[in-house]
Design a protein around this motif. Structure first.
Motif, PDB file in Angstrom:
ATOM      1  N   HIS A  89      10.871   9.028  -3.466  1.00 30.81           N
ATOM      2  CA  HIS A  89      10.016   8.269  -4.377  1.00 30.81           C
ATOM      3  C   HIS A  89      10.182   6.754  -4.242  1.00 30.81           C
ATOM      4  N   LEU A  90      11.059   6.314  -3.350  1.00 27.13           N
ATOM      5  CA  LEU A  90      11.285   4.880  -3.184  1.00 27.13           C
ATOM      6  C   LEU A  90      10.031   4.109  -2.752  1.00 27.13           C
ATOM      7  N   PHE A  95       6.100  -0.469  -3.118  1.00 23.93           N
ATOM      8  CA  PHE A  95       4.726  -0.956  -3.109  1.00 23.93           C
ATOM      9  C   PHE A  95       4.223  -1.289  -4.515  1.00 23.93           C
ATOM     10  N   GLN A  96       5.088  -1.921  -5.311  1.00 22.42           N
ATOM     11  CA  GLN A  96       4.670  -2.413  -6.622  1.00 22.42           C
ATOM     12  C   GLN A  96       5.239  -3.807  -6.820  1.00 22.42           C
ATOM     13  N   ASP A  97       5.129  -4.307  -8.023  1.00 19.14           N
ATOM     14  CA  ASP A  97       5.648  -5.644  -8.361  1.00 19.14           C
ATOM     15  C   ASP A  97       5.067  -6.736  -7.474  1.00 19.14           C
ATOM     16  N   GLN A 125      -0.096   9.374  -1.195  1.00 19.98           N
ATOM     17  CA  GLN A 125      -1.211   8.526  -1.599  1.00 19.98           C
ATOM     18  C   GLN A 125      -0.792   7.068  -1.714  1.00 19.98           C
ATOM     19  N   VAL A 126       0.412   6.830  -2.235  1.00 20.54           N
ATOM     20  CA  VAL A 126       0.927   5.454  -2.328  1.00 20.54           C
ATOM     21  C   VAL A 126       1.022   4.824  -0.942  1.00 20.54           C
ATOM     22  N   ILE A 127       1.585   5.588  -0.012  1.00 21.44           N
ATOM     23  CA  ILE A 127       1.739   5.081   1.353  1.00 21.44           C
ATOM     24  C   ILE A 127       0.381   4.876   2.014  1.00 21.44           C
ATOM     25  N   GLN A 128      -0.515   5.855   1.855  1.00 19.84           N
ATOM     26  CA  GLN A 128      -1.836   5.744   2.469  1.00 19.84           C
ATOM     27  C   GLN A 128      -2.621   4.573   1.890  1.00 19.84           C
ATOM     28  N   ASN A 129      -2.453   4.322   0.603  1.00 24.16           N
ATOM     29  CA  ASN A 129      -3.123   3.189  -0.017  1.00 24.16           C
ATOM     30  C   ASN A 129      -2.677   1.868   0.618  1.00 24.16           C
TER      31      ASN A 129
END
Length: 242
Positions: A89-90, A95-97, A125-129
């Motif tokens: 989950h890292l 990919f925030q802040d 999805q986070v990575i693909q985004n």
């Protein structure tokens, strides 16, 4: 920017020569960093993520064209469940802040190599985004090696090569790299491993054949701009001696 400065002895200036086009880093020692401080191993991975952000910024400032980071190996699944869950989950934390805005401002492109099928859909999805949002950027490319193993990469490349090749004679050292995950980019000039370990641990086995290998005793969360610059300067010294 550090690129094109002169007379300072910095990587990239006229005195020391150009920085390498492609640097690959094995970010090792997060757990040991945490244990030394009486902290849970997950705290070391968080600190390692912060060091990774700074390394990306430094490489971009120096003019590195491609940076490949060994973020999660196929062997990492064997670690304790709590630690594996944190590592998986890292990417959400990374990919925030505001980091996406910074990547866009810096013209950095995100890519991923490895097999993401074992990760939760939300993390994929986070990575693909990140990949999609930065796909139009034309600056430094950052490859995150996620659930990556060099042997697995070679096996899938061999299978694809055999399927596409009419004759065995057509398989050459020149044609084979087009089947690797890193086919769009040059092989690394410099492979760095932190924490004092001196082995490749299944990382970029084909691509590292001609790379300069550098093993640094510093644990990854303590790796900073100065360590990177010294590594690049040592690379230049090796090249001059060759």
């Amino acid at each position: 920017m550090l690129t094109n400065s002169s007379g300072s002895g910095e990587p990239g200036d006229k005195k020391t020569g150009a920085v390498p086009d492609h640097i690959a880093i094995m970010m090792d020692g997060n757990g040991r960093w945490a244990v030394k401080r009486g902290l849970p191993r997950t705290a070391g991975h968080y600190a390692g993520m912060l060091a990774m952000k700074e390394t990306i910024r430094t490489c971009n400032a120096l003019g590195v064209k491609c940076l490949t980071l060994y973020a999660f190996s196929t062997e990492n699944w064997k670690r304790p469940r709590e630690e594996v869950q944190y590592l998986v989950h890292l990417p959400r934390l990374f990919f925030q802040d505001g980091i996406m805005e910074e990547l866009m401002r810096s013209d950095i492109r995100i890519k991923c190599i490895g097999d993401l099928s074992g990760f939760p859909e939300s993390i994929r999805q986070v990575i693909q985004n990140a990949i999609d949002r930065t796909s139009g950027n034309t600056g430094m490319v950052v490859h995150f090696a996620m659930n990556y193993g060099g042997r697995a990469e070679l096996v899938q490349a061999i299978k694809a090569c055999i399927r596409d090749t009419a004759s065995m004679e057509d398989i050459t050292e020149q044609s084979f790299p087009s089947y690797l995950y890193t086919k769009e980019w040059s092989e690394p000039d410099l492979v760095i491993r932190t924490s004092g370990e001196r082995r490749l641990s299944n990382f970029l086995l084909w691509q590292s054949a001609k790379a300069e290998l550098m093993f640094i005793d510093t644990l990854w969360p303590d790796f900073d701009e100065n360590h990177l610059k010294r590594a690049i300067l040592e690379l230049e010294e090796r090249r001059r001696r060759a």
